[in-house]
Design a protein around this motif. Structure first.
Motif, PDB file in Angstrom:
ATOM      1  N   ALA A  16     -65.611 -11.648 -12.957  1.00 52.47           N
ATOM      2  CA  ALA A  16     -65.470 -10.742 -11.821  1.00 52.47           C
ATOM      3  C   ALA A  16     -66.627 -10.966 -10.851  1.00 52.47           C
ATOM      4  N   PRO A  17     -66.350 -10.881  -9.560  1.00 48.65           N
ATOM      5  CA  PRO A  17     -67.445 -11.035  -8.601  1.00 48.65           C
ATOM      6  C   PRO A  17     -68.400  -9.854  -8.720  1.00 48.65           C
ATOM      7  N   PRO A  18     -69.659 -10.055  -8.369  1.00 49.22           N
ATOM      8  CA  PRO A  18     -70.604  -8.939  -8.459  1.00 49.22           C
ATOM      9  C   PRO A  18     -70.210  -7.830  -7.491  1.00 49.22           C
ATOM     10  N   PRO A  19     -70.443  -6.576  -7.863  1.00 53.25           N
ATOM     11  CA  PRO A  19     -70.053  -5.476  -6.979  1.00 53.25           C
ATOM     12  C   PRO A  19     -70.878  -5.474  -5.691  1.00 53.25           C
ATOM     13  N   VAL A  20     -70.259  -5.010  -4.650  1.00 49.55           N
ATOM     14  CA  VAL A  20     -70.921  -4.914  -3.354  1.00 49.55           C
ATOM     15  C   VAL A  20     -71.985  -3.822  -3.444  1.00 49.55           C
ATOM     16  N   PRO A  21     -73.198  -4.068  -2.946  1.00 48.29           N
ATOM     17  CA  PRO A  21     -74.216  -3.020  -2.976  1.00 48.29           C
ATOM     18  C   PRO A  21     -73.747  -1.769  -2.223  1.00 48.29           C
ATOM     19  N   VAL A  22     -74.234  -0.617  -2.668  1.00 48.58           N
ATOM     20  CA  VAL A  22     -73.784   0.657  -2.101  1.00 48.58           C
ATOM     21  C   VAL A  22     -74.113   0.758  -0.620  1.00 48.58           C
ATOM     22  N   ASP A  23     -75.279   0.274  -0.207  1.00 47.18           N
ATOM     23  CA  ASP A  23     -75.626   0.380   1.212  1.00 47.18           C
ATOM     24  C   ASP A  23     -74.710  -0.483   2.085  1.00 47.18           C
ATOM     25  N   ARG A  24     -74.303  -1.642   1.584  1.00 44.39           N
ATOM     26  CA  ARG A  24     -73.372  -2.476   2.341  1.00 44.39           C
ATOM     27  C   ARG A  24     -71.975  -1.843   2.369  1.00 44.39           C
ATOM     28  N   LEU A  25     -71.581  -1.243   1.242  1.00 40.90           N
ATOM     29  CA  LEU A  25     -70.295  -0.550   1.181  1.00 40.90           C
ATOM     30  C   LEU A  25     -70.273   0.605   2.187  1.00 40.90           C
ATOM     31  N   GLU A  26     -71.360   1.359   2.241  1.00 37.31           N
ATOM     32  CA  GLU A  26     -71.455   2.469   3.192  1.00 37.31           C
ATOM     33  C   GLU A  26     -71.424   1.965   4.629  1.00 37.31           C
ATOM     34  N   ALA A  27     -72.119   0.868   4.910  1.00 36.43           N
ATOM     35  CA  ALA A  27     -72.122   0.298   6.259  1.00 36.43           C
ATOM     36  C   ALA A  27     -70.724  -0.185   6.649  1.00 36.43           C
ATOM     37  N   ASN A  28     -70.022  -0.814   5.716  1.00 35.91           N
ATOM     38  CA  ASN A  28     -68.656  -1.266   6.001  1.00 35.91           C
ATOM     39  C   ASN A  28     -67.732  -0.088   6.275  1.00 35.91           C
ATOM     40  N   LEU A  29     -67.872   0.980   5.479  1.00 36.35           N
ATOM     41  CA  LEU A  29     -67.039   2.163   5.694  1.00 36.35           C
ATOM     42  C   LEU A  29     -67.307   2.792   7.054  1.00 36.35           C
ATOM     43  N   ARG A  30     -68.569   2.917   7.418  1.00 33.32           N
ATOM     44  CA  ARG A  30     -68.901   3.504   8.729  1.00 33.32           C
ATOM     45  C   ARG A  30     -68.373   2.643   9.879  1.00 33.32           C
ATOM     46  N   ARG A  31     -68.529   1.327   9.747  1.00 29.34           N
ATOM     47  CA  ARG A  31     -68.050   0.425  10.799  1.00 29.34           C
ATOM     48  C   ARG A  31     -66.536   0.505  10.936  1.00 29.34           C
ATOM     49  N   LEU A  32     -65.834   0.471   9.801  1.00 29.97           N
ATOM     50  CA  LEU A  32     -64.374   0.537   9.850  1.00 29.97           C
ATOM     51  C   LEU A  32     -63.892   1.895  10.340  1.00 29.97           C
ATOM     52  N   ARG A  33     -64.590   2.978   9.969  1.00 25.93           N
ATOM     53  CA  ARG A  33     -64.197   4.311  10.432  1.00 25.93           C
ATOM     54  C   ARG A  33     -64.360   4.416  11.948  1.00 25.93           C
ATOM     55  N   THR A  34     -65.459   3.896  12.474  1.00 21.91           N
ATOM     56  CA  THR A  34     -65.680   3.900  13.919  1.00 21.91           C
ATOM     57  C   THR A  34     -64.618   3.066  14.622  1.00 21.91           C
ATOM     58  N   GLU A  35     -64.311   1.900  14.074  1.00 23.10           N
ATOM     59  CA  GLU A  35     -63.289   1.035  14.664  1.00 23.10           C
ATOM     60  C   GLU A  35     -61.915   1.698  14.624  1.00 23.10           C
ATOM     61  N   LEU A  36     -61.624   2.401  13.539  1.00 18.74           N
ATOM     62  CA  LEU A  36     -60.345   3.098  13.428  1.00 18.74           C
ATOM     63  C   LEU A  36     -60.245   4.211  14.462  1.00 18.74           C
ATOM     64  N   ASP A  37     -61.310   4.988  14.627  1.00 17.42           N
ATOM     65  CA  ASP A  37     -61.305   6.052  15.634  1.00 17.42           C
ATOM     66  C   ASP A  37     -61.115   5.485  17.034  1.00 17.42           C
TER      67      ASP A  37
END
Length: 114
Positions: free
Chosen positions: A25-46
């Motif tokens: 299995a690939p290593p899990p994405v670090p939490v800070d990167r996961l949070e940054a991706n979520l914020r970026r995608l949420r902003t893009e979705l809005d």
């Protein structure tokens, strides 16, 4: 003849090595990167949902929402929250999941804090 034998042995070993690397299995994405991706995608979705002049808006909204829901499901698995149904996620499901993640310390909304 020996060259063909060595090539066959090397080929078998290479195939086993390749199969073993695919199983890991690939290593899990670090939490800070996961949070940054979520914020970026949420902003893009809005921005995509509220944009009045966007060619093929429905397609863009569906694709960005799909990426956001997939990333949100990964965050749910990491934080022990019931994930949103990825195939038929409604806006209410997304809001509930965001609230549950915020209770666990992962706030994906870009809010101004006092």
């Amino acid at each position: 003849m020996p060259v063909a034998g060595y090539a066959l042995i090397g080929g078998v070993r290479a195939a086993r090595w390749l199969a073993e690397t695919r199983r890991k299995a690939p290593p899990p994405v670090p939490v800070d990167r996961l949070e940054a991706n979520l914020r970026r995608l949420r902003t893009e979705l809005d921005e995509t949902e509220t944009s009045p002049e966007l060619t093929a808006k429905r397609f863009h909204v569906r694709s960005v929402r799909g990426a956001y829901v997939d990333t949100l499901a990964e965050a749910c698995r990491r934080f022990g929250v019931t994930p949103v149904p990825t195939d038929r996620a409604t806006q209410a499901d997304i809001y509930r999941t965001e609230a549950a993640l915020a209770e666990r310390g992962l706030d994906v909304r870009n809010r101004i804090r006092p």
